[in-house]
Design a protein around this motif. Structure first.
Motif, PDB file in Angstrom:
ATOM      1  N   PRO A 156       0.885  -1.146   0.036  1.00 11.62           N
ATOM      2  CA  PRO A 156      -0.070   0.016   0.051  1.00 11.62           C
ATOM      3  C   PRO A 156       0.821   1.428  -0.063  1.00 11.62           C
ATOM      4  CG  PRO A 156       0.097  -0.853   2.242  1.00 11.62           C
ATOM      5  CD  PRO A 156       0.890  -2.017   1.279  1.00 11.62           C
ATOM      6  N   HIS A 157       2.233   1.135   0.024  1.00 12.67           N
ATOM      7  CA  HIS A 157       3.029   2.378   0.223  1.00 12.67           C
ATOM      8  C   HIS A 157       3.568   2.670  -1.150  1.00 12.67           C
ATOM      9  CE1 HIS A 157       3.462   0.336   4.262  1.00 12.67           C
ATOM     10  NE2 HIS A 157       2.489   1.241   4.341  1.00 12.67           N
ATOM     11  N   GLN A 158       3.474   4.228  -1.328  1.00 21.21           N
ATOM     12  CA  GLN A 158       4.134   4.472  -2.549  1.00 21.21           C
ATOM     13  C   GLN A 158       5.617   4.820  -2.271  1.00 21.21           C
ATOM     14  OE1 GLN A 158       2.192   7.757  -4.627  1.00 21.21           O
ATOM     15  NE2 GLN A 158       0.074   7.014  -4.456  1.00 21.21           N
ATOM     16  N   GLY A 171      18.119   8.486  -2.833  1.00 20.44           N
ATOM     17  CA  GLY A 171      17.579   7.504  -2.042  1.00 20.44           C
ATOM     18  C   GLY A 171      16.151   7.525  -2.164  1.00 20.44           C
ATOM     19  N   THR A 172      15.695   5.865  -2.018  1.00 21.76           N
ATOM     20  CA  THR A 172      14.143   5.774  -2.077  1.00 21.76           C
ATOM     21  C   THR A 172      13.511   6.225  -0.931  1.00 21.76           C
ATOM     22  OG1 THR A 172      14.861   3.856  -3.531  1.00 21.76           O
ATOM     23  CG2 THR A 172      12.632   3.825  -2.418  1.00 21.76           C
ATOM     24  N   LEU A 173      12.343   7.174  -1.239  1.00 21.94           N
ATOM     25  CA  LEU A 173      11.517   7.541   0.039  1.00 21.94           C
ATOM     26  C   LEU A 173      10.549   6.710   0.018  1.00 21.94           C
ATOM     27  CD1 LEU A 173      11.817  11.299  -0.345  1.00 21.94           C
ATOM     28  CD2 LEU A 173      13.397   9.927   0.810  1.00 21.94           C
ATOM     29  N   ILE A 174       9.685   5.943   0.960  1.00 22.07           N
ATOM     30  CA  ILE A 174       8.698   5.235   1.224  1.00 22.07           C
ATOM     31  C   ILE A 174       7.375   6.123   2.004  1.00 22.07           C
ATOM     32  CG2 ILE A 174       7.595   3.131   2.014  1.00 22.07           C
ATOM     33  CD1 ILE A 174      10.461   2.152   1.770  1.00 22.07           C
ATOM     34  N   TYR A 175       6.419   6.337   1.367  1.00 18.21           N
ATOM     35  CA  TYR A 175       5.141   7.069   1.784  1.00 18.21           C
ATOM     36  C   TYR A 175       4.283   6.323   2.177  1.00 18.21           C
ATOM     37  CZ  TYR A 175       7.621  11.229  -0.224  1.00 18.21           C
ATOM     38  OH  TYR A 175       8.345  11.871  -0.593  1.00 18.21           O
TER      39      TYR A 175
END
Length: 192
Positions: A156-158, A171-175
């Motif tokens: 469910p996280h973008q 970097g990879t940000l998770i929302y």
């Protein structure tokens, strides 16, 4: 599309600094108001930053009041925008910030939600999102070039590949489902 903003959120600083951030959200037809505070120890310096940020319904930053508390007292900066990329800093127009639609506080993980909400990127889409950057130490205001590229979701996280060339950061940000950062590698991790 994201779910409604939570009533509150908190992040633990990690990596670049040690500390904590809390934020309170008030959503209305007029937009979003965020009141928050972040405290940290960074490079042997202790600071606290209080902020109030007003966003319009499309998540353009319209106003930000940022105050830092450090040894020696308080310092405050007022940022105002017309929502179309024109800014004043403490009432004085700043043309170097032209085209920026977001404010990004060095002291905050919450401000990385603004371009993600505003842009509504589809999977594999990329967008430049220059921001008005407020440095935690002294509240210096500069322009920050940044790029968001939406990559495969994690359930469910973008997720977004994020780049800020000025800081040589990628970097990879998770929302979360509300569009707020859960994990900002080397910077912050959502605690609530």
């Amino acid at each position: 599309m994201f779910e409604s903003a939570p009533a509150t959120a908190a992040w633990q600083h990690r990596g670049a600094r040690t500390g904590f951030e809390i934020a309170y959200f008030k959503v209305s037809e007029a937009g979003v108001q965020i009141d928050g505070c972040t405290t940290a120890v960074e490079d042997g310096q202790v600071w606290a930053v209080d902020y109030q940020i007003i966003l319009d319904p499309q998540w353009h930053t319209r106003r930000a009041t940022v105050a830092t508390r450090r040894r020696g007292g308080w310092h405050t900066v007022e940022l105002d925008s017309d929502g179309a990329g024109h800014w004043t800093v403490d009432g004085v127009p700043d043309t170097a910030l032209a085209g920026c639609l977001d404010v990004d506080l060095e002291a905050s993980a919450v401000t990385n939600a603004f371009p993600v909400h505003r842009l509504g990127l589809d999977l594999d889409a990329t967008a430049e999102a220059p921001a008005v950057y407020v440095h935690a130490a002294g509240l210096t205001v500069t322009r920050l070039e940044q790029v968001y590229h939406r990559i495969d979701d994690d359930g469910p996280h973008q997720r977004f590949a994020y780049t800020a060339p000025q800081f040589d950061f990628t970097g990879t940000l998770i929302y979360d489902e509300s569009g707020f950062v859960l994990d900002y590698p080397g910077i912050a991790l959502r605690a609530h």
